[in-house]
Design a protein around this motif. Structure first.
Motif, mmCIF file in Angstrom:
data_model
loop_
_atom_site.group_PDB
_atom_site.id
_atom_site.type_symbol
_atom_site.label_atom_id
_atom_site.label_comp_id
_atom_site.label_asym_id
_atom_site.label_seq_id
_atom_site.Cartn_x
_atom_site.Cartn_y
_atom_site.Cartn_z
ATOM 1 N N PRO A 114 22.644 -27.315 -51.594
ATOM 2 C CA PRO A 114 24.058 -27.682 -51.423
ATOM 3 C C PRO A 114 24.934 -27.279 -52.598
ATOM 4 C CG PRO A 114 22.704 -29.634 -51.807
ATOM 5 C CD PRO A 114 21.764 -28.500 -51.584
ATOM 6 N N LEU A 115 24.418 -27.379 -53.819
ATOM 7 C CA LEU A 115 25.204 -27.018 -55.000
ATOM 8 C C LEU A 115 25.514 -25.528 -55.025
ATOM 9 C CD1 LEU A 115 23.226 -29.075 -57.685
ATOM 10 C CD2 LEU A 115 25.411 -29.684 -56.642
ATOM 11 N N LEU A 116 24.492 -24.718 -54.796
ATOM 12 C CA LEU A 116 24.681 -23.273 -54.843
ATOM 13 C C LEU A 116 25.489 -22.770 -53.650
ATOM 14 C CD1 LEU A 116 21.101 -22.235 -56.012
ATOM 15 C CD2 LEU A 116 23.204 -22.137 -57.363
ATOM 16 N N PHE A 117 25.235 -23.343 -52.481
ATOM 17 C CA PHE A 117 25.971 -22.899 -51.294
ATOM 18 C C PHE A 117 27.464 -23.178 -51.444
ATOM 19 C CE2 PHE A 117 27.781 -23.425 -47.074
ATOM 20 C CZ PHE A 117 27.377 -22.252 -46.454
ATOM 21 N N ARG A 118 27.808 -24.331 -51.993
ATOM 22 C CA ARG A 118 29.223 -24.668 -52.186
ATOM 23 C C ARG A 118 29.882 -23.674 -53.129
ATOM 24 N NH1 ARG A 118 30.595 -30.594 -54.282
ATOM 25 N NH2 ARG A 118 29.352 -29.834 -56.039
ATOM 26 N N PHE A 119 29.203 -23.367 -54.231
ATOM 27 C CA PHE A 119 29.765 -22.404 -55.177
ATOM 28 C C PHE A 119 29.922 -21.025 -54.540
ATOM 29 C CE2 PHE A 119 28.625 -18.926 -58.116
ATOM 30 C CZ PHE A 119 29.793 -18.910 -58.867
ATOM 31 N N THR A 175 40.345 -23.904 -52.413
ATOM 32 C CA THR A 175 41.187 -25.043 -52.119
ATOM 33 C C THR A 175 40.995 -26.113 -53.170
ATOM 34 O OG1 THR A 175 41.023 -24.598 -49.769
ATOM 35 C CG2 THR A 175 41.739 -26.788 -50.403
ATOM 36 N N PHE A 176 42.062 -26.487 -53.856
ATOM 37 C CA PHE A 176 41.947 -27.443 -54.932
ATOM 38 C C PHE A 176 42.081 -28.881 -54.460
ATOM 39 C CE2 PHE A 176 42.222 -23.900 -57.658
ATOM 40 C CZ PHE A 176 41.770 -24.312 -58.889
ATOM 41 N N SER A 177 42.206 -29.113 -53.156
ATOM 42 C CA SER A 177 42.343 -30.483 -52.678
ATOM 43 C C SER A 177 41.078 -31.279 -52.918
ATOM 44 C CB SER A 177 42.666 -30.492 -51.180
ATOM 45 O OG SER A 177 41.640 -29.872 -50.446
ATOM 46 N N GLN A 178 39.959 -30.581 -53.177
ATOM 47 C CA GLN A 178 38.695 -31.270 -53.392
ATOM 48 C C GLN A 178 38.326 -31.346 -54.866
ATOM 49 O OE1 GLN A 178 36.156 -28.876 -50.954
ATOM 50 N NE2 GLN A 178 36.823 -29.837 -49.070
ATOM 51 N N CYS A 179 39.234 -30.941 -55.745
ATOM 52 C CA CYS A 179 38.935 -30.955 -57.170
ATOM 53 C C CYS A 179 39.018 -32.363 -57.727
ATOM 54 C CB CYS A 179 39.931 -30.082 -57.937
ATOM 55 S SG CYS A 179 39.683 -28.337 -57.675
ATOM 56 N N THR A 180 38.084 -32.704 -58.595
ATOM 57 C CA THR A 180 38.131 -33.968 -59.309
ATOM 58 C C THR A 180 37.763 -33.711 -60.752
ATOM 59 O OG1 THR A 180 35.834 -34.404 -58.719
ATOM 60 C CG2 THR A 180 37.530 -35.369 -57.307
ATOM 61 N N PRO A 181 38.320 -34.484 -61.693
ATOM 62 C CA PRO A 181 37.964 -34.290 -63.097
ATOM 63 C C PRO A 181 36.491 -34.560 -63.320
ATOM 64 C CG PRO A 181 39.933 -35.640 -62.866
ATOM 65 C CD PRO A 181 39.328 -35.500 -61.499
ATOM 66 N N VAL A 235 35.135 -19.092 -63.588
ATOM 67 C CA VAL A 235 35.250 -20.203 -64.536
ATOM 68 C C VAL A 235 35.860 -21.421 -63.859
ATOM 69 C CG1 VAL A 235 36.471 -21.019 -66.587
ATOM 70 C CG2 VAL A 235 35.342 -18.793 -66.620
ATOM 71 N N VAL A 236 36.946 -21.215 -63.130
ATOM 72 C CA VAL A 236 37.635 -22.329 -62.478
ATOM 73 C C VAL A 236 36.735 -23.005 -61.451
ATOM 74 C CG1 VAL A 236 39.538 -22.919 -60.934
ATOM 75 C CG2 VAL A 236 39.939 -21.405 -62.872
ATOM 76 N N ILE A 237 36.072 -22.213 -60.628
ATOM 77 C CA ILE A 237 35.233 -22.792 -59.574
ATOM 78 C C ILE A 237 34.017 -23.491 -60.161
ATOM 79 C CG2 ILE A 237 33.844 -22.272 -57.533
ATOM 80 C CD1 ILE A 237 35.730 -19.951 -56.960
ATOM 81 N N LEU A 238 33.380 -22.872 -61.141
ATOM 82 C CA LEU A 238 32.216 -23.498 -61.767
ATOM 83 C C LEU A 238 32.599 -24.799 -62.464
ATOM 84 C CD1 LEU A 238 30.472 -20.352 -63.268
ATOM 85 C CD2 LEU A 238 29.529 -21.836 -61.493
ATOM 86 N N ARG A 239 33.767 -24.809 -63.067
ATOM 87 C CA ARG A 239 34.201 -25.997 -63.799
ATOM 88 C C ARG A 239 34.519 -27.150 -62.855
ATOM 89 N NH1 ARG A 239 33.689 -29.040 -68.204
ATOM 90 N NH2 ARG A 239 35.602 -30.123 -68.759
ATOM 91 N N TYR A 240 35.249 -26.862 -61.791
ATOM 92 C CA TYR A 240 35.737 -27.928 -60.927
ATOM 93 C C TYR A 240 34.760 -28.347 -59.832
ATOM 94 C CZ TYR A 240 40.535 -28.442 -62.613
ATOM 95 O OH TYR A 240 41.639 -28.733 -63.359
ATOM 96 N N THR A 241 33.951 -27.440 -59.335
ATOM 97 C CA THR A 241 33.129 -27.778 -58.170
ATOM 98 C C THR A 241 31.643 -27.901 -58.464
ATOM 99 O OG1 THR A 241 32.660 -25.506 -57.446
ATOM 100 C CG2 THR A 241 34.756 -26.479 -56.757
ATOM 101 N N SER A 242 31.193 -27.390 -59.601
ATOM 102 C CA SER A 242 29.754 -27.376 -59.860
ATOM 103 C C SER A 242 29.331 -28.290 -60.998
ATOM 104 C CB SER A 242 29.295 -25.941 -60.161
ATOM 105 O OG SER A 242 29.608 -25.090 -59.074
ATOM 106 N N ASN A 243 30.303 -29.043 -61.554
ATOM 107 C CA ASN A 243 29.991 -30.007 -62.614
ATOM 108 C C ASN A 243 29.267 -29.371 -63.799
ATOM 109 O OD1 ASN A 243 31.160 -32.163 -61.266
ATOM 110 N ND2 ASN A 243 29.278 -32.653 -60.173
ATOM 111 N N LEU A 244 29.700 -28.180 -64.170
ATOM 112 C CA LEU A 244 29.106 -27.497 -65.312
ATOM 113 C C LEU A 244 30.008 -27.625 -66.532
ATOM 114 C CD1 LEU A 244 27.762 -24.220 -63.679
ATOM 115 C CD2 LEU A 244 26.478 -26.256 -64.307
#
Length: 211
Positions: free
Chosen positions: A41-46, A107-113, A160-169
């Motif tokens: 799930p983590l890799l597929f989302r990214f 889509t940034f609607s799913q972004c969380t700090p 960078v943006v996607i890894l930071r916001y969606t992958s908790n890296l």
């Protein structure tokens, strides 16, 4: 903040994954499947968000796990698997984008700090439920603006943006994945956020005095 509790959790996860990886190298198929199930799930989302193609993302994900399995004996298990797997996934995505000349959206609607470092200031928040018809239209328009902004970024900034916001890296992990220093990762990230804010201010969605 990145606390001792987070560090302990990461260390325990690393130990468990290293054990499973060694068992897989010794022919334990079940151990390998556990790792695959955990990271799918983590890799597929990214991947799906980076290339904007869920169907193709499944094929790329298979390639990632094939590379994982075939190179498992050479992987340094003294280091966490997560950055290594995301690095392979990123490289596979870049290969695909260069081949297909695809454009990505996000889509940034799913972004969380994040909570593993100092929390990033949320660029904006879009509610996903309980919207009126007019609000749904406004949400779609906002997402289109953001997608257009993301499409203007370089592939590295996008990653960078996607890894930071969606992958908790963390920034250090992203730097390892992209082969760039941590300060450079932060520079890419801050520039990307600035571009998004400019687009939102240009469209009158946020007030320039808010930042």
């Amino acid at each position: 903040m990145y606390t001792q509790q987070h560090a302990t959790h990461h260390q325990n996860t690393h130990v468990q994954e290293a054990l499973l990886a060694r068992q897989a190298m010794n022919g334990d198929q079940n151990a390998f499947e556990i790792l695959v199930q955990h990271y799918t799930p983590l890799l597929f989302r990214f991947i799906s968000r980076f290339i904007n193609n869920p169907d193709l993302a499944g094929d790329i994900l298979q390639d990632v796990f094939i590379r994982f399995y075939t190179t498992l004996p050479t992987i340094n298990l003294d280091k966490p698997l997560k950055p290594w797997l995301f690095k392979v996934a990123h490289n596979c995505c870049i290969d695909e984008l260069r081949t297909k000349r695809a454009r990505t959206t996000f889509t940034f609607s799913q972004c969380t700090p994040l909570d593993d470092e100092e929390s990033e200031e949320s660029i904006f928040s879009i509610p996903d439920t309980g919207l009126s018809a007019d609000q749904v239209v406004e949400q779609k328009q906002l997402q289109e603006i953001l997608q257009n902004a993301i499409n203007t970024l370089s592939l590295k900034s996008r990653a960078v943006v996607i890894l930071r916001y969606t992958s908790n890296l963390r920034f250090a992990e992203i730097g390892h994945i992209l082969n760039i220093p941590e300060p450079t990762v932060k520079t890419y990230f801050n520039r990307a956020k600035a571009r998004l804010r400019e687009e939102l201010m240009k469209e009158g969605i946020i007030n320039s005095h808010a930042y």
